[in-house]
Design a protein around this motif. Structure first.
Motif, short mmCIF file in Angstrom:
data_model
loop_
_atom_site.label_atom_id
_atom_site.label_comp_id
_atom_site.label_asym_id
_atom_site.label_seq_id
_atom_site.Cartn_x
_atom_site.Cartn_y
_atom_site.Cartn_z
N ALA A 337 0.83 -1.20 0.00
CA ALA A 337 0.00 0.00 0.00
C ALA A 337 0.87 1.25 0.00
CB ALA A 337 -0.93 0.00 1.20
N GLU A 338 1.91 1.25 0.82
CA GLU A 338 2.80 2.40 0.87
C GLU A 338 3.58 2.57 -0.42
OE1 GLU A 338 4.53 5.76 1.68
OE2 GLU A 338 2.88 4.88 2.83
N GLU A 339 3.93 1.48 -1.11
CA GLU A 339 4.64 1.59 -2.38
C GLU A 339 3.75 2.24 -3.44
OE1 GLU A 339 7.43 1.29 -5.48
OE2 GLU A 339 7.58 1.43 -3.29
N ILE A 340 2.46 1.91 -3.44
CA ILE A 340 1.56 2.58 -4.38
C ILE A 340 1.51 4.07 -4.07
CG2 ILE A 340 -0.84 2.81 -5.13
CD1 ILE A 340 -1.14 -0.21 -4.70
N ARG A 341 1.39 4.42 -2.79
CA ARG A 341 1.38 5.84 -2.43
C ARG A 341 2.68 6.53 -2.85
NH1 ARG A 341 -1.20 4.07 2.31
NH2 ARG A 341 -3.33 4.87 2.52
N ARG A 342 3.81 5.85 -2.64
CA ARG A 342 5.10 6.45 -2.99
C ARG A 342 5.15 6.76 -4.48
NH1 ARG A 342 9.58 5.52 -5.37
NH2 ARG A 342 8.95 3.43 -6.03
N ARG A 343 4.67 5.82 -5.30
CA ARG A 343 4.70 6.03 -6.74
C ARG A 343 3.74 7.15 -7.15
NH1 ARG A 343 5.31 0.11 -9.75
NH2 ARG A 343 6.85 -0.78 -8.29
N VAL A 344 2.59 7.20 -6.48
CA VAL A 344 1.64 8.27 -6.80
C VAL A 344 2.24 9.63 -6.45
CG1 VAL A 344 -0.62 9.26 -6.23
CG2 VAL A 344 -0.39 6.79 -6.59
N ARG A 345 2.91 9.71 -5.27
CA ARG A 345 3.49 10.99 -4.86
C ARG A 345 4.56 11.48 -5.84
NH1 ARG A 345 3.10 8.62 0.44
NH2 ARG A 345 5.26 7.90 0.31
N ALA A 346 5.24 10.53 -6.50
CA ALA A 346 6.29 10.90 -7.44
C ALA A 346 5.78 11.07 -8.86
CB ALA A 346 7.39 9.83 -7.40
N ASP A 347 4.49 10.88 -9.08
CA ASP A 347 3.96 10.86 -10.43
C ASP A 347 3.62 12.25 -10.94
OD1 ASP A 347 3.01 8.98 -12.62
OD2 ASP A 347 1.16 10.11 -12.28
N ARG A 348 3.66 12.42 -12.24
CA ARG A 348 3.35 13.69 -12.87
C ARG A 348 1.85 13.96 -12.90
NH1 ARG A 348 1.45 14.88 -17.81
NH2 ARG A 348 1.66 12.71 -18.49
N ARG A 349 1.04 12.91 -13.13
CA ARG A 349 -0.39 13.11 -13.37
C ARG A 349 -1.23 12.97 -12.11
NH1 ARG A 349 -2.22 8.85 -17.66
NH2 ARG A 349 -4.17 10.05 -17.48
#
Length: 525
Positions: A337-349
């Motif tokens: 769950a935290e890995e998904i959040r981490r990727r979202v936080r680093a995402d452009r969109r």
């Protein structure tokens, strides 16, 4: 307290062979740490069913399939032959009834023991397994309130089953309106100060009934709200359906039973992983809990089916053991769950909406297994993202609003992060940011009592003619199932338009509607 050492010999912890005694001493199959009580590795009710199934029965009783896959091939194809073999009816001596007390005073049945283990795990003073879901649990809780009085203070954004229960038993609700995030399109919870204000204005109220966590994972200050309720000498009831996993791991929020709530409804299947429609009712640690126990027990018995599913009951037993004795699964699920959040936080969109949830005035923390993804800068609405993930990638999200996508990670179910992320990144991006009408409708004006409207003669009218009429139904955009209009309230043009738009959405559904398309509405004649 007895514990099983991590040095336990694996050979000594193998499953015991089927015995003739359904409540024979349990054995353990998983190496454990010293912190986990040995008896939490027991599954007394599930083991009793397996023991019964191991005998060569001639079944001359319900259910009609009588454990024969040959006689019910379609059903066996759905659930498997093993499930048929343990699908025993209630009233089986010594398994779910207290018949052995007559022979061996003080001895309890496997079902009773399974409920005791669950109570210990969640820190409850008593737990009941129920098989009609948390909706049925809310009906139980509202019936309990009716025995205490005719009025209650209740969060406006409760599940529609609470409103159904209030209506059926003739309670008068005094609503506390919780915070609404109009950006994400999500309803959260209430504060202790809000509850105090409404309780003070309605001193005849017999209980306080709130929801925590919210669908989006906002966790209210249960301890503070409990103090307010108890200062007014009334019990606090918490619909903790979305927090059934709370209190079972150090990295999860504390559950309501340990924070002073008196009665808790827990939808165990939602996050802990029992079978759908299985749930629990818990007595907490509040000062009113002990006095409520005999009443709750009688009401549970009156609401619970006399043919409740052994499979559902056994799944509660197994799910409790699984989450309590396998903390590494919770850790793995949290990590994904935290890995998904981490990727979202680093995402452009896309944007992680967790800060929005924590900024809610009612939120003291959040559920880490709920992942809210803001799509407002992604060139796609949350609703379209939800639909396209489902259609094109076979990725099924929990919920969407026009501006957000909500994921639910099971507390014992680590996620394939790469699969989800690849699907999310494959979503098309529009050249122009789509418009997002993210305004939840205001509550409707009340014209009649809930029960008076519900039991009145009704007529069905076209939606154009429904505006200005008194609703006979509780209508809730689902999920999350929060009623937008209640029986006895005057249907506004805003609410009619909102509900019709919800019903027309690809994943939209309005609970309580007489017409799924909402071309017509049921109103008081």
């Amino acid at each position: 307290m007895q514990t099983v050492s991590s040095a336990t010999d694996p050979a000594a912890t193998a499953d015991a062979a089927v015995t003739s005694d359904p409540i024979a001493d349990a054995t353990f199959t998983t190496p454990v740490t010293a912190e986990i009580p040995a008896h939490q590795f027991e599954t007394p009710y599930a083991d009793a069913l397996r023991s019964l199934a191991g005998h060569d029965w001639q079944r001359l009783h319900v259910p009609g399939h009588q454990a024969s896959a040959a006689n019910a091939p379609g059903v066996a194809g759905l659930v498997g032959e093993a499930a048929l073999s343990i699908d025993f009816p209630m009233l089986f001596s010594g398994v779910d009834q207290e018949t052995w007390r007559l022979v061996t005073p003080g001895r309890i049945t496997p079902l009773m023991r399974a409920q005791e283990l669950a109570a210990e795990a969640w820190g409850a003073s008593r737990t009941w397994f129920i098989t009609n879901g948390a909706s049925g649990g809310n009906h139980v809780a509202t019936t309990v309130v009716r025995a205490l009085g005719t009025e209650l203070v209740v969060q406006r954004s409760v599940h529609s089953s609470v409103i159904d229960g209030i209506t059926h038993v003739g309670l008068t609700p005094h609503f506390v309106t919780g915070h609404v995030d109009t950006g994400l399109g999500s309803a959260h919870g209430v504060t202790a100060e809000q509850v105090e204000t409404v309780l003070a204005a309605h001193p005849a109220s017999a209980a306080v009934y709130i929801v925590s966590p919210s669908y989006f994972g906002a966790v209210a200050d249960i301890a503070a709200i409990a103090q307010v309720a108890h200062a007014h000498d009334v019990p606090l009831i918490v619909d903790e359906s979305w927090g059934s996993h709370f209190g079972l791991h150090p990295r999860l929020p504390v559950n309501a039973a340990r924070l002073g709530a008196d009665l808790i409804v827990s939808s165990t299947h939602k996050a802990v992983g029992s079978l759908t429609q299985s749930a629990m009712i818990q007595l907490g640690s509040g000062p009113h809990a002990a006095a409520l126990e005999p009443l709750v027990d009688r009401v549970v018995r009156s609401h619970q089916s006399t043919s409740c599913s052994a499979l559902l009951l056994a799944s509660l037993d197994e799910a409790r053991k699984n989450i309590v004795t396998r903390p590494e699964l919770v850790e793995e699920a949290l990590a994904t769950a935290e890995e998904i959040r981490r990727r979202v936080r680093a995402d452009r969109r896309f944007r992680d909406a967790t800060p929005d949830i924590l900024a809610s005035p009612d939120a003291v923390t959040n559920d880490p297994f709920k992942i809210a993804i803001d799509t407002r800068g992604a060139g796609i609405t949350g609703s379209d993202a939800h639909y396209q993930l489902l259609r094109d990638h076979r990725v099924y999200a929990e919920l969407s609003t026009p501006s957000a996508l909500l994921l639910l990670v099971g507390a014992v179910s680590p996620v394939d992060v790469d699969r989800f992320w690849d699907a999310l990144q494959a979503l098309p991006e529009a050249a122009i940011e789509p418009e997002r009408p993210i305004v939840l409708p205001a509550p409707c004006e009340r014209a009649m009592g809930l029960g008076e409207a519900f039991y009145s003669p009704v007529e069905v009218v076209p939606y154009e003619e429904a505006v200005g009429r008194i609703s006979a139904d509780s209508l809730a955009a689902y999920p999350p199932g929060v009623p937008n209009v209640l029986p006895g309230e005057i249907l506004s043009a805003e609410v009619v338009a909102f509900l019709r738009a919800t019903g027309a959405a690809p994943s939209g559904y309005v609970r309580g509607a007489a017409d799924p398309a909402l071309a017509t509405f049921r109103v008081v004649a």
